[in-house]
Design an enzyme around this catalytic site. Structure first.
Site, PDB file in Angstrom:
ATOM      1  CG  LEU A 130      -1.913   1.109   1.412  1.00 60.15           C
ATOM      2  CD1 LEU A 130      -2.987   1.032   0.326  1.00 60.15           C
ATOM      3  CD2 LEU A 130      -2.589   1.026   2.783  1.00 60.15           C
ATOM      4  N   GLY A 136       2.278   7.134   3.463  1.00 62.15           N
ATOM      5  CA  GLY A 136       1.506   5.957   3.872  1.00 62.15           C
ATOM      6  C   GLY A 136       0.349   6.287   4.795  1.00 62.15           C
ATOM      7  CG  PHE A 162       8.531   1.981   4.734  1.00 59.51           C
ATOM      8  CD1 PHE A 162       9.753   1.767   5.322  1.00 59.51           C
ATOM      9  CD2 PHE A 162       8.108   3.289   4.536  1.00 59.51           C
ATOM     10  CE1 PHE A 162      10.554   2.823   5.713  1.00 59.51           C
ATOM     11  CE2 PHE A 162       8.887   4.354   4.924  1.00 59.51           C
ATOM     12  CZ  PHE A 162      10.114   4.125   5.512  1.00 59.51           C
ATOM     13  CB  ILE A 163       6.328  -3.545   0.536  1.00 61.72           C
ATOM     14  CG1 ILE A 163       5.789  -2.248  -0.098  1.00 61.72           C
ATOM     15  CG2 ILE A 163       5.356  -4.703   0.399  1.00 61.72           C
ATOM     16  CD1 ILE A 163       4.596  -1.608   0.617  1.00 61.72           C
ATOM     17  CD  GLN A 341      16.530   4.342  34.108  1.00 62.06           C
ATOM     18  OE1 GLN A 341      16.678   4.182  32.908  1.00 62.06           O
ATOM     19  NE2 GLN A 341      17.352   5.063  34.843  1.00 62.06           N
ATOM     20  N   GLY A 344      18.834  -1.631  35.226  1.00 60.93           N
ATOM     21  CA  GLY A 344      20.161  -1.007  35.108  1.00 60.93           C
ATOM     22  C   GLY A 344      20.896  -1.512  33.877  1.00 60.93           C
ATOM     23  CD  GLU A 368      -1.045  -3.077  10.973  1.00 60.88           C
ATOM     24  OE1 GLU A 368      -2.233  -2.952  10.671  1.00 60.88           O
ATOM     25  OE2 GLU A 368      -0.257  -3.833  10.362  1.00 60.88           O
TER      26      GLU A 368
END
Ligand SMILES: Cc1cc2nc3c(=O)[nH]c(=O)nc-3n(C[C@H](O)[C@H](O)[C@H](O)COP(=O)(O)OP(=O)(O)OC[C@H]3O[C@@H](n4cnc5c(N)ncnc54)[C@H](O)[C@@H]3O)c2cc1C
Length: 388
Positions: A130, A136, A162-163, A341, A344, A368
């Site tokens: 698409l 997009g 980006f397909i 976090q 660590g 999406e």
């Protein structure tokens, strides 16, 4: 609204949880941290096990041999299936069967024979084409790839970006403009074989994701028979849109599963790790991170179940799916970040799943449909059609 799981759903959740912990996690420990596939014999063994459990083909309708589960159960299962290192993009390494291209259930009998059934048998892989270089988020306006009628065929020229997975696919859905005077009413969906003359994978694009590389595609006088139109001429946008809205619900659920696991690991660690003579779990700064995680997880969970419930009731669900998608993807990112976090330096290593989740979760705010576009769509639903 009663979103308490039924006894049957509780049993399904327990079974999938056991499967992930006993079968997937120990195998994954032996794989490369970026792996997206199981060794062939493990894949086949576990696929057979899933078939015996009756869960194979979760997104495949029962009449095609799939499990045919409702959306609420699908969400509950997705939350369990993503609770391992590769779980966000390759839950359980695909042993529950991948949905493939759901639009093919709307195909003609001939198209089903050529594409749907081989895809369900695992013989053919497909891509969803698409997005274009021109954008997009708003494909109805952005699509520049053109298809022009020539006798019994159509000639396609243009490009896509980006397909996912087109470099390994046998065929794909290509959305092309067939009426330049219309926006969403001028796009048609074509079934295209990747060995057709004029189909080129121009480049494989490496992203934050460990699996299924994105590709750039070029179509040069690609000749496609009229019999390869999926649905109606100029009816392609509806095909793309329906699938994308529905898919946002399990998409949100996978983020919740990762967040649940990250929180479980953070709690375990905070209870045993000591600094300055006391456990991390006794420090208010750490407690607040864990509390904020819990609030993020629960709010995403309830909103996603509410969206799934709307789908199952056959009610309009676009706004609810958009809310679930944006809340769960943003919450998932915050939860993984806080769990790192708390861990660590260990949180930064590839010995633990956090760094892969952290990278891959970031994509989810764009994939999406970017979250700003979800907000745009929700605003349209709340404020009415006057908003463009
Ligand atoms: C790893 C990966 C895999 C992908 N796989 C596929 C695939 O298989 N098939 C496919 O077709 N596509 C695929 N895509 C493309 C993806 O769907 C698009 O990247 C996405 O829809 C956004 O389009 P864009 O990148 O052109 O951004 P644009 O449309 O240019 O938007 C850029 C940014 O602008 C902002 N924005 C856009 N509209 C608005 C608005 N109305 N209000 C406020 N802000 C706005 C958002 O922050 C958005 O991120 C994939 C992308 C990635 C990263």
């Amino acid at each position: 609204m009663n979103l308490e799981p039924t006894e049957e759903q509780k049993q399904i959740v327990a079974t999938v949880r056991r499967f992930v912990r006993e079968e997937i996690v120990p195998l994954e420990a032996k794989l490369d941290p970026d792996a997206s596939e199981l060794p062939r014999e493990d894949f086949e063994r576990l696929t057979n096990k899933v078939r015996e459990m009756g869960f194979w083909g979760l997104d495949i309708p029962a009449e095609y041999g799939g499990a045919g589960v409702d959306m609420v159960t699908r969400v509950l299962m997705a939350i369990e299936m993503s609770q391992h290192r590769a779980g966000l993009y390759v839950p359980c390494y695909g042993v529950f069967g991948t949905a493939g291209l759901a639009q093919l259930y709307e195909a003609t009998e001939d198209q089903k024979q050529r594409y749907l059934h081989p895809m369900l048998r695992g013989e053919k892989r497909g891509f969803f084409g698409l997005t274009e270089p021109s954008g997009g988020s708003d494909p109805a306006r952005a699509i520049r790839t053109r298809a022009v009628r020539d006798g019994d065929d159509w000639i396609i020229n243009g490009s896509k970006v980006f397909i996912s997975g087109a470099d390994r696919a046998h065929f794909g859905l290509v959305f092309a403009r067939t009426d330049a005077s219309k926006g969403r009413g001028g796009v048609t969906c074509f079934l295209v074989d990747t060995d057709m003359k004029g189909f080129h994978v121009r480049r494989v694009v490496h992203t934050l994701r460990s699996s299924h590389y994105a590709t750039e595609l070029q179509f040069e006088d690609l000749r496609v028979p009229n019999a390869n139109i999926l649905g109606e001429v100029n009816g392609g946008f509806a095909i793309a849109n329906e699938r994308l809205s529905r898919q946002r619900v399990p998409y949100a659920a996978a983020c919740i599963g990762v967040a649940v696991k990250a929180q479980e690991l953070a709690i375990e660690y905070a209870k045993q790790r000591e600094t300055f003579g006391a456990r991390l779990a006794t420090r208010q700064a750490v407690q607040w991170m864990i509390i904020d995680n819990e609030i993020d997880i629960r709010s995403s969970l309830w909103l996603t179940l509410a969206a799934a419930d709307k789908v199952d009731r056959g009610e309009p669900f676009r706004m609810e799916a958009g809310i679930a998608k944006l809340v769960a993807t943003e919450a998932g990112g915050r939860v993984v970040d806080r769990a790192m976090q708390i861990h660590g330096g260990y949180g930064m290593t590839k010995d633990l799943p956090f760094e892969r989740w952290y990278r891959e979760m970031r994509i989810r705010r764009v994939g999406e449909g970017p979250n700003e576009v979800q907000r745009h769509v929700i605003a349209r639903d709340l404020l009415g059609g006057s908003l463009r």
